[in-house]
Design a protein around this motif. Structure first.
Motif, PDB file in Angstrom:
ATOM      1  N   MET A  13      -1.202  12.709   0.610  1.00 52.77           N
ATOM      2  CA  MET A  13      -0.719  11.318   0.570  1.00 52.77           C
ATOM      3  C   MET A  13       0.450  11.110   1.543  1.00 52.77           C
ATOM      4  N   ARG A  52       0.838  -1.207   0.000  1.00 46.99           N
ATOM      5  CA  ARG A  52       0.000   0.000   0.000  1.00 46.99           C
ATOM      6  C   ARG A  52       0.875   1.260   0.000  1.00 46.99           C
ATOM      7  N   SER A  74       2.438   1.754  -3.392  1.00 41.20           N
ATOM      8  CA  SER A  74       1.434   2.301  -4.315  1.00 41.20           C
ATOM      9  C   SER A  74       1.233   3.802  -4.071  1.00 41.20           C
ATOM     10  N   SER A  75       1.212   4.167  -2.773  1.00 43.10           N
ATOM     11  CA  SER A  75       1.035   5.581  -2.427  1.00 43.10           C
ATOM     12  C   SER A  75       2.253   6.404  -2.867  1.00 43.10           C
ATOM     13  N   GLU A  98       2.138   7.115  -6.534  1.00 44.04           N
ATOM     14  CA  GLU A  98       1.180   8.181  -6.845  1.00 44.04           C
ATOM     15  C   GLU A  98       1.801   9.548  -6.533  1.00 44.04           C
ATOM     16  N   ALA A 147       0.461   8.483   4.526  1.00 45.19           N
ATOM     17  CA  ALA A 147       1.525   7.480   4.682  1.00 45.19           C
ATOM     18  C   ALA A 147       2.155   7.581   6.059  1.00 45.19           C
TER      19      ALA A 147
END
Length: 470
Positions: A74, A44, A47-48, A51, A78
């Motif tokens: 984001m 995860r 993926s963040s 982005e 995180a």
């Protein structure tokens, strides 16, 4: 070591191995579970982070002002994820690696906040942010790769541990368990065989070394019991022999009287005619005296031979000889009772391995019973013949006496069972039964009231090896 301790130790080792295997399995599964949980988190985060890097491009390349705010959101998310799951991540990757990731994220956040505050898009700011983003991705990818390697090693280690435990338990089950059960079963077989032999009248001992465990104690007890039973049987045989001896003694005394009377008459006649007798006739008188003395000597020797206690001595012998020698012992009883004996002794019988004195005692017991069961003038038939296949000898004693009622026929070989009241000990046939069983033979009885009784004894023939040993 005793069987109880051996079984307890064996069970404890197997249970200990199973517990140890279970503990390691639970530990490895826990580690795998933590690593799996971390990999989900890391996926995860990766993926963040990707982005974020895309939003960098949107901000600098496509002049999208909202992109920098998206990056801040984001980064904030995180950071919150790392804070909320810090314990799981530290457990999975360790404190140092967690702090490295947290530091890289913090440095990236500082650069994003600085650019967002100044709304700067110059090349220097772009390079600094891109370098911070690259370090963040580098740390994150390295942690992911390290964790994958760790998971692979953990799975390999778990498989090897499970395989080693399985092989160890298998070795114990395949090699040591049969050894333990073989040891137990071997001792049980010895005890079982000895018990069977004792029940058939063969009072032997278990030879060889005896273990110090529980079965060894049982074997020692069985050996002692067998020895005691053998001594008791010897005493019983001797007791019965003395009983028979009392019966025989009266007959023997009468048997001796006849030659003594003959000697007396020969002496009186010899004295009266001595002067007129020629030398040859005098010698003839003396030879008659010698013959009568030899007759007395033979009777006394037979009686002593029967009465003297002897250690059982199994030798190859002729059953017909034993029958004839027995008849010499009981001849007077037969004559006094006016019992006619019909002999039908087959020739060429196989040799029988026997203790002739014990077999003689059996024959005396049976003949004595027959005499007591018959009236004067009746007949006792004694027959011998080879058993089928010449594997033994069959001896039949058939009297024409009063017979045995069928309701008690099955009890006649029981110790102390007697139909003679106080005149019988009830030991004769039971002792005979034990002797025949000790010779690996059989003794059976068939009877019909008022028609007579037939005892059949079957003795096995001596084996060739036994014959050679003679």
């Amino acid at each position: 070591m005793t069987i109880k301790k051996t079984l307890i130790l064996h069970g404890a080792i197997i249970i200990g191995l199973l517990v140890l295997t279970g503990v390691f399995a639970v530990r490895d599964v826990g580690n795998l579970s933590a690593s799996s949980r971390y990999m989900e988190i890391q996926e995860r985060l990766n993926s963040s982070f990707l982005e974020m890097r895309l939003s960098e491009k949107n901000y600098f390349l496509f002049k999208d002002d909202l992109a920098i705010d998206d990056i801040l959101v984001m980064v904030q998310a995180a950071g919150e994820t790392l804070d909320s799951l810090n314990q799981d991540m530290v457990r999975a990757i360790g404190l140092q690696k967690y702090q490295d990731l947290r530091l890289a994220l913090g440095q990236y956040r500082q650069q994003v906040e600085r650019i967002a505050t100044g709304k700067s898009r110059d090349e220097a700011s772009e390079n600094i942010l891109r370098e911070a983003g690259r370090r963040l991705m580098e740390v994150s990818n390295r942690l992911t790769e390290d964790e994958r390697t760790k998971i692979g090693a953990l799975i390999t280690k778990t498989k090897q541990g499970m395989l080693a435990s399985f092989l160890l338990i298998l070795i114990l089950a395949v090699f040591f368990t049969p050894l333990i059960y073989r040891r137990i079963l071997a001792s049980l077989n010895k005890v079982s065989q000895l018990a069977m032999d004792i029940s058939e009248g063969r009072f032997r001992k278990i030879d060889g070394p005896v273990s110090s465990d529980e079965l060894g104690a049982v074997i020692r007890a069985m050996n002692t019991m067998s020895e005691q039973l053998r001594l008791r049987e010897d005493e019983l045989v001797q007791s019965r022999k003395l009983n028979s001896l009392g019966i025989l003694t009266a007959g023997v005394a009468h048997e001796i009287t006849n030659p003594l009377n003959n000697i007396s008459m020969i002496a009186q006649t010899y004295e009266a005619v001595y002067d007129i007798l020629p030398r040859e006739e005098r010698i003839g008188f003396m030879r008659k005296v010698t013959a009568e003395c030899e007759r007395i000597q033979a009777i006394v020797i037979n009686l002593l031979d029967f009465a003297k206690p002897k250690v059982a001595s199994f030798l190859c012998g002729d059953v017909n000889d034993v029958v004839r020698r027995t008849l010499q012992l009981v001849r007077n009883m037969l004559d006094v009772s006016n019992i006619e004996v019909v002999l039908d002794l087959a020739e060429g019988l196989p040799c029988v391995r026997m203790d002739e004195h014990q077999i003689c005692q059996v024959f005396v017991n049976i003949i004595t019973n027959a005499i007591q069961a018959m009236s004067p003038g009746q007949t006792l038939a004694i027959r011998t013949k080879p058993a089928p296949g010449y594997e033994g000898v069959v001896i039949d004693f058939q009297d024409t006496g009063k017979g045995i009622p069928p309701e008690i026929l099955s009890n006649i070989f029981d110790p102390f069972f007697s139909t003679k009241g106080v005149d019988g000990t009830g030991l004769g046939l039971s002792v005979s039964y034990g002797i025949i069983k000790n010779h690996l033979g059989t003794i059976t009885a068939q009877s019909e009231v008022n028609k007579g009784t037939t005892f059949e004894i079957v003795l096995p023939a001596a084996k060739p090896m036994e014959d050679d040993d003679e």
